[in-house]
Design a protein around this motif. Structure first.
Motif, mmCIF file in Angstrom:
data_model
loop_
_atom_site.group_PDB
_atom_site.id
_atom_site.type_symbol
_atom_site.label_atom_id
_atom_site.label_comp_id
_atom_site.label_asym_id
_atom_site.label_seq_id
_atom_site.Cartn_x
_atom_site.Cartn_y
_atom_site.Cartn_z
ATOM 1 N N GLU A 321 0.841 -1.188 0.000
ATOM 2 C CA GLU A 321 0.000 0.000 0.000
ATOM 3 C C GLU A 321 0.879 1.241 0.000
ATOM 4 O OE1 GLU A 321 -2.670 -0.659 3.251
ATOM 5 O OE2 GLU A 321 -4.178 -1.560 1.931
ATOM 6 N N THR A 322 1.888 1.207 0.839
ATOM 7 C CA THR A 322 2.829 2.325 0.869
ATOM 8 C C THR A 322 3.473 2.532 -0.496
ATOM 9 O OG1 THR A 322 3.338 1.800 3.152
ATOM 10 C CG2 THR A 322 4.895 3.229 1.989
ATOM 11 N N SER A 323 3.878 1.447 -1.107
ATOM 12 C CA SER A 323 4.605 1.567 -2.378
ATOM 13 C C SER A 323 3.679 1.937 -3.533
ATOM 14 C CB SER A 323 5.298 0.247 -2.702
ATOM 15 O OG SER A 323 4.330 -0.742 -3.005
ATOM 16 N N GLY A 324 2.388 1.659 -3.361
ATOM 17 C CA GLY A 324 1.450 1.941 -4.443
ATOM 18 C C GLY A 324 1.233 0.764 -5.375
ATOM 19 N N HIS A 325 1.913 -0.339 -5.106
ATOM 20 C CA HIS A 325 1.751 -1.485 -6.010
ATOM 21 C C HIS A 325 0.327 -2.000 -6.033
ATOM 22 C CE1 HIS A 325 6.189 -1.616 -5.856
ATOM 23 N NE2 HIS A 325 6.025 -2.005 -7.100
ATOM 24 N N LEU A 326 -0.306 -1.966 -4.872
ATOM 25 C CA LEU A 326 -1.681 -2.484 -4.853
ATOM 26 C C LEU A 326 -2.622 -1.599 -5.656
ATOM 27 C CD1 LEU A 326 -1.990 -3.915 -1.258
ATOM 28 C CD2 LEU A 326 -2.179 -5.161 -3.416
ATOM 29 N N ASP A 327 -2.296 -0.329 -5.737
ATOM 30 C CA ASP A 327 -3.120 0.556 -6.565
ATOM 31 C C ASP A 327 -2.923 0.269 -8.043
ATOM 32 O OD1 ASP A 327 -4.010 1.820 -4.343
ATOM 33 O OD2 ASP A 327 -2.543 3.451 -4.425
ATOM 34 N N TRP A 328 -1.684 0.004 -8.390
ATOM 35 C CA TRP A 328 -1.358 -0.059 -9.820
ATOM 36 C C TRP A 328 -1.334 -1.458 -10.386
ATOM 37 C CZ3 TRP A 328 -0.989 4.259 -12.749
ATOM 38 C CH2 TRP A 328 -0.922 5.488 -12.047
ATOM 39 N N TYR A 329 -0.926 -2.423 -9.587
ATOM 40 C CA TYR A 329 -0.630 -3.727 -10.164
ATOM 41 C C TYR A 329 -1.327 -4.886 -9.478
ATOM 42 C CZ TYR A 329 3.029 -1.035 -12.361
ATOM 43 O OH TYR A 329 3.703 -0.096 -13.070
ATOM 44 N N ALA A 330 -2.360 -4.582 -8.686
ATOM 45 C CA ALA A 330 -3.008 -5.670 -7.936
ATOM 46 C C ALA A 330 -3.404 -6.824 -8.849
ATOM 47 C CB ALA A 330 -4.221 -5.132 -7.194
ATOM 48 N N ASP A 331 -3.829 -6.520 -10.063
ATOM 49 C CA ASP A 331 -4.246 -7.573 -10.993
ATOM 50 C C ASP A 331 -3.105 -8.512 -11.342
ATOM 51 O OD1 ASP A 331 -6.696 -6.519 -11.048
ATOM 52 O OD2 ASP A 331 -6.539 -5.602 -13.039
ATOM 53 N N GLY A 332 -1.917 -7.977 -11.314
ATOM 54 C CA GLY A 332 -0.773 -8.784 -11.710
ATOM 55 C C GLY A 332 -0.121 -9.489 -10.539
ATOM 56 N N MET A 333 -0.728 -9.371 -9.370
ATOM 57 C CA MET A 333 -0.168 -10.019 -8.191
ATOM 58 C C MET A 333 -0.970 -11.252 -7.833
ATOM 59 S SD MET A 333 0.535 -6.516 -6.011
ATOM 60 C CE MET A 333 1.008 -7.286 -4.463
ATOM 61 N N PHE A 334 -0.314 -12.224 -7.211
ATOM 62 C CA PHE A 334 -1.047 -13.362 -6.678
ATOM 63 C C PHE A 334 -1.983 -12.834 -5.596
ATOM 64 C CE2 PHE A 334 2.152 -15.835 -8.785
ATOM 65 C CZ PHE A 334 1.522 -17.053 -9.048
ATOM 66 N N PRO A 335 -3.176 -13.394 -5.513
ATOM 67 C CA PRO A 335 -4.125 -12.912 -4.507
ATOM 68 C C PRO A 335 -3.569 -13.133 -3.099
ATOM 69 C CG PRO A 335 -5.036 -14.753 -5.763
ATOM 70 C CD PRO A 335 -3.714 -14.453 -6.343
ATOM 71 N N PRO A 336 -4.060 -12.358 -2.146
ATOM 72 C CA PRO A 336 -3.480 -12.406 -0.802
ATOM 73 C C PRO A 336 -3.824 -13.678 -0.046
ATOM 74 C CG PRO A 336 -5.384 -10.966 -0.864
ATOM 75 C CD PRO A 336 -5.124 -11.375 -2.275
ATOM 76 N N MET A 337 -2.959 -13.978 0.914
ATOM 77 C CA MET A 337 -3.267 -15.035 1.879
ATOM 78 C C MET A 337 -3.829 -14.324 3.105
ATOM 79 S SD MET A 337 0.335 -16.996 1.590
ATOM 80 C CE MET A 337 1.223 -15.762 0.656
ATOM 81 N N HIS A 338 -5.007 -14.727 3.513
ATOM 82 C CA HIS A 338 -5.623 -14.055 4.655
ATOM 83 C C HIS A 338 -5.321 -14.874 5.910
ATOM 84 C CE1 HIS A 338 -8.217 -11.155 6.457
ATOM 85 N NE2 HIS A 338 -8.926 -12.115 7.023
ATOM 86 N N LEU A 339 -4.549 -14.304 6.795
ATOM 87 C CA LEU A 339 -4.050 -15.071 7.936
ATOM 88 C C LEU A 339 -4.475 -14.454 9.260
ATOM 89 C CD1 LEU A 339 -0.386 -15.673 6.737
ATOM 90 C CD2 LEU A 339 -2.378 -17.125 6.407
ATOM 91 N N ASP A 340 -4.395 -15.287 10.293
ATOM 92 C CA ASP A 340 -4.514 -14.852 11.688
ATOM 93 C C ASP A 340 -5.896 -14.335 12.075
ATOM 94 O OD1 ASP A 340 -1.851 -15.452 11.912
ATOM 95 O OD2 ASP A 340 -1.190 -13.405 11.473
ATOM 96 N N GLU A 341 -6.894 -14.631 11.254
ATOM 97 C CA GLU A 341 -8.217 -14.170 11.647
ATOM 98 C C GLU A 341 -8.808 -15.145 12.669
ATOM 99 O OE1 GLU A 341 -11.013 -12.533 8.680
ATOM 100 O OE2 GLU A 341 -12.268 -14.221 9.290
ATOM 101 N N VAL A 342 -9.413 -14.615 13.716
ATOM 102 C CA VAL A 342 -10.034 -15.484 14.718
ATOM 103 C C VAL A 342 -11.514 -15.130 14.832
ATOM 104 C CG1 VAL A 342 -10.026 -16.202 17.130
ATOM 105 C CG2 VAL A 342 -7.874 -15.597 15.990
ATOM 106 N N ARG A 343 -12.356 -16.186 14.797
ATOM 107 C CA ARG A 343 -13.795 -15.970 14.958
ATOM 108 C C ARG A 343 -14.324 -16.856 16.078
ATOM 109 N NH1 ARG A 343 -16.549 -13.203 10.995
ATOM 110 N NH2 ARG A 343 -15.228 -12.627 9.205
ATOM 111 N N ASP A 344 -15.365 -16.399 16.725
ATOM 112 C CA ASP A 344 -16.053 -17.204 17.733
ATOM 113 C C ASP A 344 -16.833 -18.306 17.055
ATOM 114 O OD1 ASP A 344 -15.209 -15.870 19.894
ATOM 115 O OD2 ASP A 344 -16.901 -14.450 19.928
ATOM 116 N N ALA A 345 -17.321 -19.218 17.892
ATOM 117 C CA ALA A 345 -18.142 -20.311 17.366
ATOM 118 C C ALA A 345 -19.328 -19.773 16.591
ATOM 119 C CB ALA A 345 -18.621 -21.200 18.508
#
Length: 668
Positions: A321-345
């Motif tokens: 985000e700081t670099s601006g890559h997500l603004d410009w090149y998100a399509d050319g990047m592998f999609p994110p890994m969503h980690l460390d999320e915790v949910r209740d039952a």
RNA sequence: GCCAGCAUGGCGCAACUGGUAGCGCACCCGACUUGUAAUCGGGCGGUUGCGGGUUCGAGUCCCGCUGCUGGCUCCA
């Protein structure tokens, strides 16, 4: 040959005397009249300077190919009355024509079409030019929606001039008046016609038997993905049968050198399906080549004042985000890994997750290294180098061997310097780049200067201007040809790219050098100047190989697999004439190995001749053969990849020769 | 991503209109011991990319997926 002409004559009448009987490359296909290409039956004005354009000349070939495109289109519309015409320009080595057809063409269709073209060529249909008004053109081409669109784009209402109507469309409408070209049979009837600017060869006969259809593929109308997809048929055409044969041979040579084929044959690398598209594994032999490439590069970088850094392959999204890559090149990047999320039952969010991305570029990481502490002007230029592996989600249709992959290692460096240092740094950098490429065996270059695309860029005009001029200056001092690439720059700054021609004349984009004022700003990079003020450094991005994988592929094709000894996976193979002489070769091999040479002795039970064949096919640079004569004399016999020999060379000398060839990075 | 084509042992290929996979090289074993690109003999190896379907029967026909090839678009 130039001539001044009398009133009312055609170009051909003017030229005829000088060119009667011209054939093949020398056949006159069109005339250059006052600088413009015209049909041979065009009337010329009094005093016009008329020049013959022969089939073998670049302009002549283009006309021939354009005429071939018309013949193709005629054949297609005869076979497929539903086919609507797109455009049909000449291109490098050939031509194409786009058609809107219900059913795409098959390879068999192409064969049939080529035969049909042959009949049209034999018939000797004349190309006849006819000037039409826009209304006439619209009436005549009422069934050709794409042509109508071109007329509309060009027409008096639409100020088509100067605007890019469509790549290649200029052959249809061009500037000036609208014209239709008719193919006229001997009996005077019109076999076919097309909206076309011309000019054309006088007759379809000019194509002779020196043309062929090569492939069919889809292409978007006017090159825009949002438009209809047409079926494009590609062909090639030459002034002579020999020209066609030479072209076919050229393709065959490229095929033999194809790095994907050589990679398998020489056991260098592979693309296991299990891993995924565009992700290569290097086998031991390919690994050796890679390591040599990298080691030499590392050494040269070390000598040239680079510091080495190492950074991870993944990062939280904040960095991009700081670099601006997500603004410009998100399509050319592998999609994110969503980690460390915790949910209740019950599914309620207890802890916010984090998105991690594989890195598509190394620069943001290097910026963090720069920013890890305060920097002084005394440290600049600071040159951070890394063999950094990056991942880019290339679209499925574009992945191609090692030249377009989804995972690759860049020989990436970022240079942080003051504005005052920028020009000098760029100059020495270009020298460094070209010198290093030469060491790898490439020596025919030109440069391309990619400048700002206003729609896809950020930053002030002044910054862009300064950076562009600094690059232009560096390019100028190199003495190499500089080709402009307007609008080709990345969003953050202009770049110079080094294009290299390989052994069979193909050009490859190699190194890139980019100036960047943006990232230092986004990352708030600073250094303390001599006067105590805080200043922003300029950042220069540069990669020599581009990616190691790609450079590997280019070198593999450049050398047709026959790497110079310093890069060759196996540098020497010892081949005993008979089993008894193997120990002698093992001794020689031990001495070579002691000098760091990659050597093997083939003591299998194959015949000597078979071993020679095997290792020659593996493109081993030195075969050392030893029989009774050599053993007696304490010698070995060289056999090289081209079949030449050097027999009875004393072992000391033989070892020295091999070592010397490796050390000097010579080709043998 | 789009269009088309293709996918058979490690590699290169074969198998007529659907009738239950074959060759060369490589590899393994044995014999041969040879002066500059293939010695001879024997042997191992594939549920035909994956998953469904049609059929008495599918390498072959149909659908989906994956991968590859050639283009188009894209390429920091």
């Amino acid at each position: 040959m130039e001539r001044r002409v009398p009133r009312g004559a055609t170009a051909w009448q003017v030229l005829e005397g000088d060119h009667r009987g011209g054939r093949g490359d020398d056949a006159v296909v069109v005339a250059r009249v006052g600088g413009d290409l015209r049909d041979l039956d065009a009337e010329v004005a009094e005093g016009d300077v008329v020049e013959a354009v022969t089939a073998g000349s670049p302009d002549g070939l283009a006309v021939l190919r354009h005429s071939a495109a018309h013949v193709l289109a005629q054949a297609v519309q005869a076979a497929r009355p539903d086919a609507r015409l797109g455009i049909g320009p000449p291109v490098t080595d050939g031509f194409y024509y786009d058609f809107d057809v219900e059913v795409p063409f098959t390879p068999e269709d192409l064969q049939g079409l080529q035969k049909a073209m042959g009949r049209i060529v034999k018939e000797g249909q004349r190309f006849r030019r006819r000037v039409v008004t826009e209304d006439e053109a619209r009436a005549e081409l009422a069934d050709e929606p794409y042509k109508l669109e071109l007329i509309g784009l060009k027409g008096p209402g639409g100020s088509g001039a100067g605007e890019e109507v469509a790549e290649g469309a200029s052959v249809e409408v061009g500037g000036g008046e609208l014209t239709i070209y008719e193919n006229v049979r001997r009996d005077g009837s019109v076999a076919w016609r097309d909206l076309c600017r011309g000019p054309h060869a006088p007759s379809t006969k000019a194509l002779g038997n020196a043309f062929a259809l090569t492939r069919s593929a889809a292409a978007y109308w006017r090159g825009d993905q949002a438009n209809a997809q047409l079926q494009r048929v590609y062909g090639t055409a030459w002034a002579t049968k020999e020209g066609l044969t030479a072209y076919v041979e050229r393709l065959a040579e490229a095929e033999r050198r194809d790095h994907r084929r050589l990679g398998t044959e020489l056991d260098l690398f592979s693309f296991p399906d299990e891993i995924g598209s565009g992700l290569a594994v290097f086998h031991p032999r390919g690994g050796v080549v890679r390591r040599e490439m990298e080691d030499y590069s590392r050494r040269r970088h070390e000598e040239s004042g680079y510091s080495f850094v190492t950074t991870p392959h993944i990062t939280k999204k904040d960095l991009f985000e700081t670099s601006g890559h997500l603004d410009w090149y998100a399509d050319g990047m592998f999609p994110p890994m969503h980690l460390d999320e915790v949910r209740d039952a019950d599914g309620t969010l207890r802890r916010q997750g984090q998105d991690y991305y594989l890195k598509p570029m190394n620069c943001p990481f290097h910026n963090l290294v720069y920013r890890s502490r305060g920097r002084s002007y005394r440290e600049l230029p600071l040159r951070l180098f890394e063999f950094g592996t990056v991942y880019r989600y290339e679209k499925s249709g574009v992945v191609h061997g090692l030249t377009r992959v989804r995972g690759m290692t860049q020989d990436d460096a970022h240079i942080y310097c003051t504005r005052e240092q920028m020009a000098a740094e760029l100059g020495s950098l270009l020298d460094f780049v070209l010198g290093l490429l030469r060491d790898y065996g490439l020596d025919d270059f030109y440069l391309e200067l990619s400048t700002r695309n206003p729609d896809k860029s950020i930053g002030s005009d002044a910054d862009w201007e300064e950076a562009t001029e600094a690059l232009r200056h560096a390019a100028g001092t190199s003495g190499l040809e500089l080709v402009p690439d307007p609008g080709g720059a990345a969003f953050y700054g202009p770049k110079i790219s080094v294009q290299a021609r390989d052994a069979i004349g193909r050009t490859w984009q190699m190194s890139t050098i980019q100036v960047d004022f943006q990232l230092p700003q986004r990352f708030e990079l600073e250094y303390q100047a001599a006067d105590g003020t805080r200043q922003r450094p300029v950042m220069i991005h540069r990669a020599l190989f581009g990616s190691i994988e790609r450079f590997f592929g280019v070198l593999l094709e450049h050398y047709a697999g026959a790497f110079p000894p310093w890069l060759a996976p196996v540098q020497v193979v010892g081949i005993p004439v008979a089993g008894d002489f193997a120990p002698h070769l093992h001794d020689v091999a031990a001495r070579l190995r002691a000098q760091g040479v990659r050597v093997e002795v083939d003591d299998s039970d194959d015949r000597m001749q078979k071993k020679i064949r095997t290792h020659t096919k593996q493109k081993v640079p030195f075969l050392l053969i030893a029989g009774a004569e050599d053993v007696e004399k304490g010698a070995v016999s060289f056999r090289f990849r081209d079949g030449s020999q050097d027999n009875g060379v004393p072992v000391d000398e033989a070892v020295a020769r091999v070592v010397e060839a490796v050390r000097t990075r010579a080709q043998v």
